[in-house]
Design an enzyme around this catalytic site. Structure first.
Site, PDB file in Angstrom:
ATOM      1  N   PHE A 123       0.905  -1.142   0.254  1.00  0.00           N
ATOM      2  CA  PHE A 123      -0.128  -0.067  -0.040  1.00  0.00           C
ATOM      3  C   PHE A 123       0.995   1.180  -0.009  1.00  0.00           C
ATOM      4  CE2 PHE A 123      -3.299   2.928   2.183  1.00  0.00           C
ATOM      5  CZ  PHE A 123      -4.102   2.567   1.347  1.00  0.00           C
ATOM      6  N   ASP A 202       1.507  -6.098   7.254  1.00  0.00           N
ATOM      7  CA  ASP A 202       0.262  -5.310   7.207  1.00  0.00           C
ATOM      8  C   ASP A 202      -0.876  -6.142   7.012  1.00  0.00           C
ATOM      9  OD1 ASP A 202      -1.892  -3.392   6.970  1.00  0.00           O
ATOM     10  OD2 ASP A 202      -0.348  -1.855   5.819  1.00  0.00           O
ATOM     11  N   TYR A 227     -11.423  -0.985  10.044  1.00  0.00           N
ATOM     12  CA  TYR A 227     -12.527  -0.844   9.477  1.00  0.00           C
ATOM     13  C   TYR A 227     -13.056  -1.302   8.146  1.00  0.00           C
ATOM     14  CZ  TYR A 227      -8.862   2.229   7.342  1.00  0.00           C
ATOM     15  OH  TYR A 227      -7.657   2.673   6.821  1.00  0.00           O
ATOM     16  N   LYS A 228     -11.972  -2.295   7.693  1.00  0.00           N
ATOM     17  CA  LYS A 228     -12.482  -3.224   6.356  1.00  0.00           C
ATOM     18  C   LYS A 228     -13.262  -4.319   6.766  1.00  0.00           C
ATOM     19  CE  LYS A 228      -8.713  -1.001   4.103  1.00  0.00           C
ATOM     20  NZ  LYS A 228      -7.090  -0.836   3.922  1.00  0.00           N
ATOM     21  N   ARG A 377     -12.400  -3.669  -8.167  1.00  0.00           N
ATOM     22  CA  ARG A 377     -12.472  -4.544  -7.088  1.00  0.00           C
ATOM     23  C   ARG A 377     -13.806  -5.043  -6.616  1.00  0.00           C
ATOM     24  NH1 ARG A 377      -8.359  -2.329  -2.380  1.00  0.00           N
ATOM     25  NH2 ARG A 377     -10.381  -1.213  -2.074  1.00  0.00           N
TER      26      ARG A 377
HETATM   27  C1  LIG Z   1      -6.289   0.460   4.088  1.00  0.00           C
HETATM   28  C2  LIG Z   1      -4.921   0.038   4.355  1.00  0.00           C
HETATM   29  C3  LIG Z   1      -4.141   1.003   5.180  1.00  0.00           C
HETATM   30  C4  LIG Z   1      -4.563   2.078   5.799  1.00  0.00           C
HETATM   31  O1  LIG Z   1      -3.782   2.867   6.557  1.00  0.00           O
HETATM   32  P1  LIG Z   1      -4.542   4.098   7.619  1.00  0.00           P
HETATM   33  O2  LIG Z   1      -3.444   4.638   8.331  1.00  0.00           O
HETATM   34  O3  LIG Z   1      -5.818   3.342   8.278  1.00  0.00           O
HETATM   35  O4  LIG Z   1      -4.999   5.097   6.497  1.00  0.00           O
HETATM   36  C5  LIG Z   1      -2.746   0.588   5.196  1.00  0.00           C
HETATM   37  N1  LIG Z   1      -2.268  -0.351   4.674  1.00  0.00           N
HETATM   38  C6  LIG Z   1      -3.087  -1.203   4.116  1.00  0.00           C
HETATM   39  C7  LIG Z   1      -2.247  -2.475   3.375  1.00  0.00           C
HETATM   40  C8  LIG Z   1      -4.420  -1.057   3.920  1.00  0.00           C
HETATM   41  O5  LIG Z   1      -5.051  -1.851   2.814  1.00  0.00           O
END
Ligand SMILES: *Cc1c(COP(=O)(O)O)cnc(C)c1O
Length: 417
Positions: A123, A202, A227-228, A377
């Site tokens: 990400f 992560d 939150y996912k 997606r």
């Molecule tokens: C959604 C997501 C994030 C989000 O990071 P935030 O700090 O909560 O905005 C980070 N890494 C991955 C792999 C994600 O899918």
């Protein structure tokens, strides 16, 4: 003979969980639970109780009555979902902030090694936090990025080949946000440990969708959001995991009173707490933490094995629909076919993906998720997504592509996708 969506929904042993979510538009096909999960009905109750009773009536008495223990209590529930001990996980900050804290902690804890290794499926915010941590340390660390040849996956051997005695840390998304590729955590951890590198995973796209066995896989460190697939609500706090034997060896670069051994002694010098609590920083966001707890409870109640079994059935169902309906229209599959290395979403590729997503949202009442440059997606969130929704979502997608309905939309990228 392929079972119909209606048959698969009838056989679904998790079907009743859908009724525990707030669904005001039964016709909306929501396939973006991997970006923001639906709201559990119990979250509405939790927020009502946390505001009217706890904040409203109890005021500052709320801290000893439950608030101060919330990060550890909720962290322990997440630990159950990701195969860790209750005292190895804590709820705190955002995923990105936790990543920064743990990258700095890992590099300080594994000194004399210049390289941090990640991949180009990770990400973007993770790349930013890693380079930010390297800048902050000013010790000459360098980031090495493993490239995926097909933009879908990277093999464990490729990772092993990139790690040397000079690697301090390997960090990556366990499940890739675009393709849904999932690493073999155990194999990669073993390769890292063989050369003395630490691992930091992560879990944002894994937690609540695929069983994670942090302890069994010998993972050193992990972070993730709630939150996912955990349905914790927009901006709900993230979590972090530090394996127990590393907790006393590592410390957070952000010293704050919630990570201090005795915060109410108001001592001016900082001594980190023992245990996972040393990675906390300041006053935790109680309302959003309590709002996140019911989604975590629902996941524990359903059980990761049942969630994963349904998720595999649903993504296989999507790929089967792809083969029959979308491939003949020229779309490509941007996710692995092998379900053992695929998370709970499927990415369909099309050069006009962004305009197609606009047409799906505006004309079809289908909410997918667009990811640059060409990914549409479709996320299966097993606690509430039905097979019928997946089938109708693919039919809508086929209609938009076949009839070129996306041509009515411009190709300007919205502020948020
Ligand atoms: C959604 C997501 C994030 C989000 O990071 P935030 O700090 O909560 O905005 C980070 N890494 C991955 C792999 C994600 O899918």
């Amino acid at each position: 003979m392929i079972a119909t969506a209606a048959e698969l929904d009838r056989q679904d042993e998790l079907a009743s969980f859908r009724q525990r979510f707030f669904i005001d538009d039964p016709d909306l096909i929501y396939l973006d639970g991997n970006s923001l999960g639906r709201m559990p009905l119990a979250a509405l109750e939790a927020v009502k109780r946390a505001t009217e009773f706890e904040w409203g009536s109890r005021l500052v008495r709320g801290w000893p009555e439950g608030w101060v223990g919330a990060p550890a209590r909720i962290g322990a529930k997440i630990a159950e979902i990701i195969g860790a001990q209750p005292d190895e996980v804590v709820l705190s900050d955002s995923t990105t902030v936790n990543l920064f804290k743990l990258v700095v902690a890992a590099l300080r804890g594994n000194p004399g090694r210049p390289y941090v290794v990640t991949d180009d499926l990770n990400f973007p915010s993770d790349h930013y936090a890693i380079t930010g941590a390297i800048d902050f340390l000013r010790e000459g660390h360098e980031l090495q990025v493993i490239r995926s040849a097909n933009r879908i996956h990277i093999s464990s051997d490729q990772v092993a080949g990139a790690l040397t005695e000079n690697t301090a840390l390997f960090t990556a998304s366990h499940t890739s946000f675009k393709s849904a590729f999932v690493y073999d955590m155990k194999a990669v951890s073993a390769a890292a440990h063989e050369v003395g590198a630490l691992t930091l995973w992560d879990l944002s796209h894994s937690v609540g969708s695929i069983p994670v066995a942090l302890n069994e896989s010998n993972a050193d460190l992990a972070i993730g959001c709630t939150y996912k697939y955990l349905n914790g609500g927009p901006g709900s706090p993230a979590f972090l995991y530090v394996r127990r034997d590393l907790q006393e060896k590592l410390s957070s670069p952000i010293h704050g009173w919630f990570g201090q051994r005795d915060p109410f002694a108001f001592d001016l010098s900082y001594t980190p707490r023992e245990g996972i609590g040393r990675f906390l920083v300041g006053t935790p966001p109680i309302l959003s933490s309590l709002a996140a707890e019911p989604g975590i409870d629902l996941t524990v109640e359903a059980g990761m094995d049942r969630i994963r079994a349904k998720s595999v059935r649903q993504t296989e169902f999507l790929i089967d629909l792809y083969d029959r309906v979308l491939k003949p229209l020229g779309m490509v599959l941007n996710s692995p076919r092998d379900s053992s290395c695929r998370g709970s979403h499927v990415s369909f590729g099309h050069p006009e993906a962004m305009r197609i997503c606009k047409a799906l949202i505006n004309d079809e009442n289908v909410i997918p998720d667009f990811r640059m440059p060409d990914n549409i997606r479709y996320g299966a969130s097993p606690l509430y997504t039905t097979f019928t929704e997946l089938e109708e979502g693919v039919e809508s997608l086929a209609k938009v592509v076949r009839e070129r309905r996306f041509e009515r939309y411009d190709s300007e990228r919205p502020n948020v996708t």
